[in-house]
Enzyme design. Structure first.
Site, PDB file in Angstrom:
ATOM      1  N   ARG A  90       0.827  -1.200   0.000  1.00 56.22           N
ATOM      2  CA  ARG A  90       0.000   0.000   0.000  1.00 56.22           C
ATOM      3  C   ARG A  90       0.865   1.254   0.000  1.00 56.22           C
ATOM      4  NH1 ARG A  90      -4.557   1.864   4.528  1.00 56.22           N
ATOM      5  NH2 ARG A  90      -4.937   3.918   3.614  1.00 56.22           N
ATOM      6  N   ASN A 144     -10.702  -3.951  -1.138  1.00 53.50           N
ATOM      7  CA  ASN A 144     -10.588  -2.946  -2.185  1.00 53.50           C
ATOM      8  C   ASN A 144      -9.699  -3.410  -3.331  1.00 53.50           C
ATOM      9  OD1 ASN A 144     -12.180  -0.748  -1.264  1.00 53.50           O
ATOM     10  ND2 ASN A 144     -10.649  -0.293   0.304  1.00 53.50           N
ATOM     11  N   CYS A 164     -19.103  -1.531   1.246  1.00 59.09           N
ATOM     12  CA  CYS A 164     -18.242  -0.412   1.596  1.00 59.09           C
ATOM     13  C   CYS A 164     -18.909   0.340   2.734  1.00 59.09           C
ATOM     14  CB  CYS A 164     -18.062   0.503   0.383  1.00 59.09           C
ATOM     15  SG  CYS A 164     -16.982   1.924   0.664  1.00 59.09           S
ATOM     16  N   HIS A 194     -16.440   4.079  -4.244  1.00 60.01           N
ATOM     17  CA  HIS A 194     -15.527   5.206  -4.067  1.00 60.01           C
ATOM     18  C   HIS A 194     -15.691   6.279  -5.149  1.00 60.01           C
ATOM     19  CE1 HIS A 194     -12.540   2.934  -1.243  1.00 60.01           C
ATOM     20  NE2 HIS A 194     -13.785   2.975  -0.784  1.00 60.01           N
ATOM     21  N   TYR A 244     -14.009  10.688  -1.613  1.00 58.77           N
ATOM     22  CA  TYR A 244     -13.084  10.225  -2.649  1.00 58.77           C
ATOM     23  C   TYR A 244     -13.158  11.094  -3.899  1.00 58.77           C
ATOM     24  CZ  TYR A 244     -12.083   5.979  -0.011  1.00 58.77           C
ATOM     25  OH  TYR A 244     -11.673   5.102   0.963  1.00 58.77           O
TER      26      TYR A 244
END
Length: 421
Positions: A90, A144, A164, A194, A244
């Site tokens: 990440r 995700n 989500c 998102h 987002y």
């Protein structure tokens, strides 16, 4: 009832366990299996999970195992919350795109594509192993990028629904501002995972009074501050975009910000180290306050609601989930995965009709859906050219010079997870 959580060693898990314990009448779990190859983390999380159940008087049994096949065997539902490559991967997703002046983020842009390429093959392998032991099991995906992963699962014929926590977060926030119970708040929540907008906030159900104008008039400053967007922009839109959307509406500003501070992955890694030390304390028998800063607020309530509806033990009839479009947004293919209110029961999720979308939103949804088509193709079939096309198609990239450079960086940073590379 048996549930399995793949990625059960996550520091998120105590949030989930707390929800299972508090809402045991809605979802009567007899056996909960936490599956994770990271034995050291799993032992810490599993110990705290058992103490939470014991403190709240939950009669269910909690089992921990690194053996995926044993863990998912005969499960009625399997919840996926894994992170292929961990926080280290990440951190890369959030940093190397910045070298090209593009957003570094784990679910959208080049970093989001990298995560999809690492994740989709692993999730599909897990789902096939679930199907071998129990073809009737539901798969609930919290991993995700949820939209792309859920589409991969559905196209492979799995009984899957994506989840989500953005929508439930808005629902709870609006309920507080309106001084009503969350169950009274119905969202006209429309878009992709998102990439969503709250077009309306209705009291009492899908046909209730739309109080969004009242919310914006009376609480616009607080809402805009949470979104980190100017109040004037929110008022001008007249809707509430997901936070987002800031990556799209203020791309260059966000890139500058991200270049001046540690990545979110670095922050989370430090937080996880502290959380795991807490989880090892045998006196701790509740989720610590620090966990709220980790993310995933209200995740447990959303997961319980969805699982209980799918398994026929209760649950709210209408929930926000990720599922096939099925004509809901007429400008998208039926097999696109969208995030909207849906009626959920033992047969799955059926999207409800949504208000007609302004081209301002429909255009971006269609654009990102096209990117997701190409991203899934790259995740399933591999190849540098497919990666390049997906990056070129993404509205946060869209220039061949950037797409070429990002393709090379993505492959270089993820080679160990990409067999074709």
């Amino acid at each position: 009832m048996k549930l399995a959580v793949v990625g059960g060693g996550s520091t998120y898990t105590p949030e989930l366990i707390d929800g299972f314990a508090r809402l045991r009448d809605t979802l009567p779990i007899e056996e909960l299996v936490l599956v994770d190859p990271a034995a050291d983390r799993l032992e810490l999380v599993g110990g705290l999970a058992r103490r939470i159940f014991a403190k709240q008087g939950h009669p269910g049994r909690i089992v921990t195992t690194p053996d995926l096949d044993a863990g998912v065997a005969d499960a009625d539902a399997v919840l996926l919350q894994l992170r292929v490559g961990g926080q280290a991967a990440r951190n890369q997703d959030e940093t190397w795109p910045l070298e090209c002046g593009c957003i570094g983020q784990e679910t959208t842009g080049a970093g989001g594509l990298a995560k999809a390429l690492r994740t989709v093959p692993v999730v599909l392998d897990i789902a096939e192993r679930v199907r071998r032991t129990n073809p009737n099991a539901w798969i609930i995906d919290f991993t995700n990028p949820v939209g792309i992963v859920t589409r991969a699962l559905l196209q492979a014929g799995h009984k899957a629904v994506g989840l989500c926590n953005v929508a439930i977060g808005f629902q709870r926030k609006f309920a507080r501002l309106l001084d009503v119970t969350p169950g009274e708040v119905h969202l006209d929540h429309v878009g992709l995972n998102h990439l969503t907008w709250e077009l309306g906030v209705r009291l009492g159900g899908p046909d209730g009074e739309n109080v969004l104008p009242k919310l914006l008039a009376e609480h616009g400053d607080a809402i805009a501050d949470d979104l980190r967007m100017p109040r004037a922009i929110v008022d001008r839109l007249g809707v509430v975009p997901s936070y987002y959307l800031r990556y799209f509406y203020a791309h260059d500003e966000v890139v500058r910000e991200l270049g001046t501070k540690p990545s979110r992955a670095a922050e989370v890694a430090a937080m996880e180290k502290e959380l795991l030390a807490m989880y090892g304390d045998p006196a701790l028998d509740e989720k610590p306050a620090l966990l709220a800063k980790r993310g995933g607020a209200f995740y447990s309530e959303a997961a319980v609601d969805l699982a209980s509806s799918l398994l026929g033990s209760g649950g709210t009839p209408v929930q926000v989930v990720n599922t096939y479009n099925k004509g809901t947004l007429p400008f998208l293919p039926d097999d696109a995965v969208i995030e909207v209110q849906a009626r959920v029961d033992g047969t799955g999720a059926t999207p409800l009709a949504v208000p007609e979308l302004d081209p301002l939103y429909a255009g971006l949804i269609a654009h990102v859906t096209a990117y997701e088509d190409l991203a899934l193709e790259a995740a399933l079939r591999g190849g540098r050219d497919r990666v390049f096309k997906a990056l070129l198609a993404h509205p946060l990239i869209g220039q061949f010079e950037y797409a070429e450079a990002l393709t090379d960086k993505l492959i270089a940073h993820n080679r160990e997870h990409l067999p074709w590379a």
